[in-house]
Write a protein that holds these residues in place. Structure first.
Motif, PDB file in Angstrom:
ATOM      1  N   PHE A 126       0.834  -1.205   0.000  1.00 45.54           N
ATOM      2  CA  PHE A 126       0.000   0.000   0.000  1.00 45.54           C
ATOM      3  C   PHE A 126       0.869   1.256   0.000  1.00 45.54           C
ATOM      4  CE2 PHE A 126      -2.071   3.439   2.412  1.00 45.54           C
ATOM      5  CZ  PHE A 126      -3.104   3.728   1.536  1.00 45.54           C
ATOM      6  N   ARG A 127       0.419   2.272  -0.749  1.00 44.55           N
ATOM      7  CA  ARG A 127       1.070   3.576  -0.774  1.00 44.55           C
ATOM      8  C   ARG A 127       0.002   4.652  -0.651  1.00 44.55           C
ATOM      9  NH1 ARG A 127       4.377   0.329  -0.341  1.00 44.55           N
ATOM     10  NH2 ARG A 127       6.228  -0.107  -1.596  1.00 44.55           N
ATOM     11  N   ARG A 128       0.322   5.762  -0.005  1.00 43.81           N
ATOM     12  CA  ARG A 128      -0.648   6.855   0.110  1.00 43.81           C
ATOM     13  C   ARG A 128      -1.090   7.342  -1.267  1.00 43.81           C
ATOM     14  NH1 ARG A 128      -2.644  11.155   3.535  1.00 43.81           N
ATOM     15  NH2 ARG A 128      -2.953  13.022   2.260  1.00 43.81           N
ATOM     16  N   GLU A 129      -0.221   7.267  -2.234  1.00 45.70           N
ATOM     17  CA  GLU A 129      -0.582   7.722  -3.584  1.00 45.70           C
ATOM     18  C   GLU A 129      -1.774   6.935  -4.141  1.00 45.70           C
ATOM     19  OE1 GLU A 129       2.367   5.837  -6.743  1.00 45.70           O
ATOM     20  OE2 GLU A 129       3.440   6.374  -4.893  1.00 45.70           O
ATOM     21  N   TYR A 130      -1.923   5.675  -3.696  1.00 46.77           N
ATOM     22  CA  TYR A 130      -3.092   4.906  -4.131  1.00 46.77           C
ATOM     23  C   TYR A 130      -4.376   5.487  -3.529  1.00 46.77           C
ATOM     24  CZ  TYR A 130       0.448   1.431  -5.456  1.00 46.77           C
ATOM     25  OH  TYR A 130       1.534   0.789  -6.006  1.00 46.77           O
ATOM     26  N   ALA A 131      -4.282   5.927  -2.287  1.00 47.99           N
ATOM     27  CA  ALA A 131      -5.439   6.568  -1.652  1.00 47.99           C
ATOM     28  C   ALA A 131      -5.814   7.843  -2.402  1.00 47.99           C
ATOM     29  CB  ALA A 131      -5.140   6.873  -0.193  1.00 47.99           C
ATOM     30  N   GLU A 132      -4.815   8.639  -2.730  1.00 43.18           N
ATOM     31  CA  GLU A 132      -5.063   9.900  -3.437  1.00 43.18           C
ATOM     32  C   GLU A 132      -5.678   9.644  -4.806  1.00 43.18           C
ATOM     33  OE1 GLU A 132      -1.362  12.403  -1.411  1.00 43.18           O
ATOM     34  OE2 GLU A 132      -1.086  11.369  -3.334  1.00 43.18           O
ATOM     35  N   LYS A 133      -5.153   8.650  -5.517  1.00 36.92           N
ATOM     36  CA  LYS A 133      -5.697   8.329  -6.842  1.00 36.92           C
ATOM     37  C   LYS A 133      -7.101   7.751  -6.738  1.00 36.92           C
ATOM     38  CE  LYS A 133      -5.733   8.052 -11.257  1.00 36.92           C
ATOM     39  NZ  LYS A 133      -5.716   9.278 -12.095  1.00 36.92           N
ATOM     40  N   ALA A 134      -7.347   6.946  -5.709  1.00 34.88           N
ATOM     41  CA  ALA A 134      -8.679   6.358  -5.532  1.00 34.88           C
ATOM     42  C   ALA A 134      -9.726   7.451  -5.346  1.00 34.88           C
ATOM     43  CB  ALA A 134      -8.678   5.418  -4.333  1.00 34.88           C
ATOM     44  N   TRP A 135      -9.443   8.413  -4.451  1.00 35.37           N
ATOM     45  CA  TRP A 135     -10.426   9.485  -4.225  1.00 35.37           C
ATOM     46  C   TRP A 135     -10.568  10.370  -5.460  1.00 35.37           C
ATOM     47  CZ3 TRP A 135     -13.824   8.610  -0.899  1.00 35.37           C
ATOM     48  CH2 TRP A 135     -13.537   7.995   0.321  1.00 35.37           C
ATOM     49  N   GLU A 136      -9.481  10.592  -6.166  1.00 38.98           N
ATOM     50  CA  GLU A 136      -9.561  11.364  -7.417  1.00 38.98           C
ATOM     51  C   GLU A 136     -10.501  10.681  -8.408  1.00 38.98           C
ATOM     52  OE1 GLU A 136      -6.712  12.178 -11.256  1.00 38.98           O
ATOM     53  OE2 GLU A 136      -5.739  12.218  -9.287  1.00 38.98           O
ATOM     54  N   THR A 137     -10.360   9.370  -8.531  1.00 38.36           N
ATOM     55  CA  THR A 137     -11.208   8.600  -9.459  1.00 38.36           C
ATOM     56  C   THR A 137     -12.664   8.617  -9.020  1.00 38.36           C
ATOM     57  OG1 THR A 137      -9.374   7.139 -10.046  1.00 38.36           O
ATOM     58  CG2 THR A 137     -11.606   6.317 -10.463  1.00 38.36           C
ATOM     59  N   LEU A 138     -12.905   8.345  -7.745  1.00 45.50           N
ATOM     60  CA  LEU A 138     -14.270   8.282  -7.237  1.00 45.50           C
ATOM     61  C   LEU A 138     -14.967   9.632  -7.372  1.00 45.50           C
ATOM     62  CD1 LEU A 138     -13.609   6.138  -4.037  1.00 45.50           C
ATOM     63  CD2 LEU A 138     -14.660   5.357  -6.177  1.00 45.50           C
ATOM     64  N   ASN A 139     -14.264  10.708  -7.076  1.00 45.28           N
ATOM     65  CA  ASN A 139     -14.863  12.036  -7.196  1.00 45.28           C
ATOM     66  C   ASN A 139     -15.145  12.393  -8.652  1.00 45.28           C
ATOM     67  OD1 ASN A 139     -14.970  12.670  -4.442  1.00 45.28           O
ATOM     68  ND2 ASN A 139     -12.838  13.325  -4.420  1.00 45.28           N
ATOM     69  N   LYS A 140     -14.245  12.032  -9.517  1.00 46.55           N
ATOM     70  CA  LYS A 140     -14.447  12.294 -10.943  1.00 46.55           C
ATOM     71  C   LYS A 140     -15.701  11.604 -11.455  1.00 46.55           C
ATOM     72  CE  LYS A 140     -12.305  11.545 -15.486  1.00 46.55           C
ATOM     73  NZ  LYS A 140     -11.149  10.933 -16.201  1.00 46.55           N
ATOM     74  N   GLU A 141     -15.974  10.419 -10.956  1.00 48.84           N
ATOM     75  CA  GLU A 141     -17.138   9.647 -11.400  1.00 48.84           C
ATOM     76  C   GLU A 141     -18.358   9.888 -10.511  1.00 48.84           C
ATOM     77  OE1 GLU A 141     -17.106   8.330 -14.169  1.00 48.84           O
ATOM     78  OE2 GLU A 141     -14.939   8.261 -14.561  1.00 48.84           O
ATOM     79  N   ASN A 142     -18.255  10.852  -9.588  1.00 49.14           N
ATOM     80  CA  ASN A 142     -19.363  11.201  -8.674  1.00 49.14           C
ATOM     81  C   ASN A 142     -19.836   9.992  -7.867  1.00 49.14           C
ATOM     82  OD1 ASN A 142     -21.077  13.128  -7.532  1.00 49.14           O
ATOM     83  ND2 ASN A 142     -22.758  12.595  -8.896  1.00 49.14           N
ATOM     84  N   MET A 143     -18.885   9.210  -7.406  1.00 52.43           N
ATOM     85  CA  MET A 143     -19.169   8.051  -6.562  1.00 52.43           C
ATOM     86  C   MET A 143     -18.868   8.436  -5.116  1.00 52.43           C
ATOM     87  SD  MET A 143     -17.500   5.153  -9.071  1.00 52.43           S
ATOM     88  CE  MET A 143     -17.993   3.721  -8.107  1.00 52.43           C
TER      89      MET A 143
END
Length: 484
Positions: free
Chosen positions: A195-212
């Protein structure tokens, strides 16, 4: 010619009588009958509807002057007519897309399946954005491995979509309503952290982009999953959790809270099938707070844990004795599961029988079955809604003022936040509910008859039931989070 003129005059007189009713002699009874008949045939005037719903100024002033309160004695614990609430909370471990679609088609729709008619229950699931696991496992009967587990991206590569499009679809359909952290980061060796914090940052970026948007977070896996958080202080085993340690490279609860997560399962497993209240506060190490929630995960058999949270054990989890006691105690139950771990075992006869039993209690108006996010949201709002009461001209007026959430702060609710909230009243027909001093359309309100306790009630309708088969290919999936 004179006869024709007389005849024409007579005809005109008759026409004027029939068409000019307003010029008839003053006969109130007959005139009222004509007007009433006309109104019954015409669609109601929109302005008239607004006028009927207008709140008297005196009521508004009295409500403004009164203090908003919360009194549990004023409210039903559960939406009418139910006396208990159940959620089945399934973690996405080892689940392929094919398995996910197969079991949710049976659980959530009323389609004809190879196991009989679908149950039509509101059961949600979790999702992963990534997988960084190196644990060798066979995920299905076809011999697929970890590479086939249902994730948004392939592995930890955020440039390669895996099941992302289908995950978006099932999120919108309500079949996915919680995060099982950002992904599976279980490793064969505990010190081998992927696990890396960058995965957390990318996950939230993706979810927000897709309005999830997710309000529910469920921890996952073994001690390699450093992203987990919330249980560091309850036992030595959980000291591996670094998600809420602001000094750790694995810190991520700043992102979790900022992005709207309110409810956490912190890995603390419980043998209690039912609880009076599913929520409890958790203080995180970074100074933040979050709501924890209980999940039933195992039974104690002669001082030994019998882990029941896989499909072959559904019949152990759901029994008539437990459901009867749940109704009697008016309790909540969040049943933990992993439907995708040996998914085929869900469909053996005794498990299907247990699920149909749960459906029977739901259809009989005893137990409301709801996805995890809805159950938790309801439990919070039912306990902390604040309202004011005014009696005026033979009517009771209830104004919903706020939800006084002691962790995330008091807020003005939207209509969706009020789904299922129900108030006792002597006369539902003469009780009006307002939201922020504004009238609510009657289509969202439910007036209920006298119950066993001799009390009547009025409340907000629960969410619309939806049995649609979202495995069928369609262009659009509507947002289902709406009440009647």
């Amino acid at each position: 010619m004179k006869k024709c003129f007389v005849l024409l005059s007579f005809v005109l007189l008759l026409v004027s009588v029939f068409l000019g009713c307003s010029r008839l002699p003053n006969t109130p009874g007959k005139q009222q009958a004509v007007i009433s008949e006309r109104l019954a045939q015409e669609p109601p005037n929109q302005e008239k509807k607004v006028e009927e719903k207008k709140v008297p100024e005196e009521v508004i002033e009295k409500l403004k002057a009164s203090r908003a309160i919360h009194n549990s004695k004023d409210m039903r614990k559960f939406p009418y007519p139910y006396k208990a609430m159940v959620a089945i909370s399934s973690d996405i471990d080892n689940t392929t897309l094919e398995e996910f679609e197969k079991y949710h088609r049976f659980l959530n729709t009323k389609e004809r399946t190879e196991f009989g008619e679908g149950l039509g229950l509101d059961i949600g699931d979790t999702m992963w954005v990534f997988t960084g696991s190196n644990v060798p496992e066979i995920t299905d009967l076809k011999g697929h491995g970890q590479e086939s587990v249902m994730t948004y991206y392939k592995g930890t590569d955020s440039t390669a979509i895996h099941d992302g499009e289908k995950i978006k679809r099932y999120y919108k359909a309500g079949w996915i309503d919680a995060l099982h952290t950002y992904g599976d980061f279980s490793r064969l060796k505990g010190e081998d952290i992927s696990f890396r914090r960058e995965y957390a940052e990318k996950a939230w970026e993706t979810l927000n982009k897709e309005n999830m948007k997710f309000k529910v977070w469920i921890n996952h896996g073994n001690q390699s999953n450093k992203q987990n958080f919330g249980a560091n202080n309850i036992g030595k085993y959980f000291h591996y959790q670094e998600g809420d340690n602001a000094k750790s490279p694995y810190y991520n609860t700043d992102l979790v809270i900022k992005n709207g997560v309110k409810f956490l399962w912190n890995s603390d497993c419980k043998a209690d099938f039912e609880v009076d209240n599913p929520l409890f506060p958790i203080n995180l190490r970074d100074g933040k707070r979050i709501w924890g929630f209980h999940r039933y995960t195992y039974d104690m058999i002669k001082s030994t844990a019998d882990w029941t949270w896989t499909p072959e054990n559904v019949h152990k989890q759901i029994t008539k004795e437990r459901l009867n006691k749940l109704v009697k105690d008016q309790g909540y139950s969040i049943i933990a599961q992993h439907f995708g771990v040996n998914a085929e075992k869900l469909f053996i006869a005794k498990n299907i029988e247990a699920l149909r039993l749960l459906k029977e209690y739901k259809e009989n108006g005893q137990i409301l079955v709801a996805r995890t996010s809805r159950l938790l949201n309801y439990a919070l709002n039912q306990q902390y809604v604040k309202y004011s009461l005014v009696n005026f001209r033979d009517k009771l007026w209830i104004n919903i003022d706020s939800i006084a959430d002691p962790i995330f702060g008091e807020f003005k609710p939207e209509l969706e936040d009020l789904a299922g909230l129900t108030f006792y009243t002597d006369n539902p027909e003469k009780t009006c509910i307002l939201l922020n001093l504004k009238p609510i359309d009657d289509k969202y309100i439910q007036r209920n008859p006298k119950e066993d306790n001799s009390l009547k009630s009025i409340g907000f309708k629960w969410y619309k039931e939806n049995y649609h088969d979202y495995t069928k290919i369609e262009k659009n999936v509507s947002n289902l989070d709406e009440i009647h």
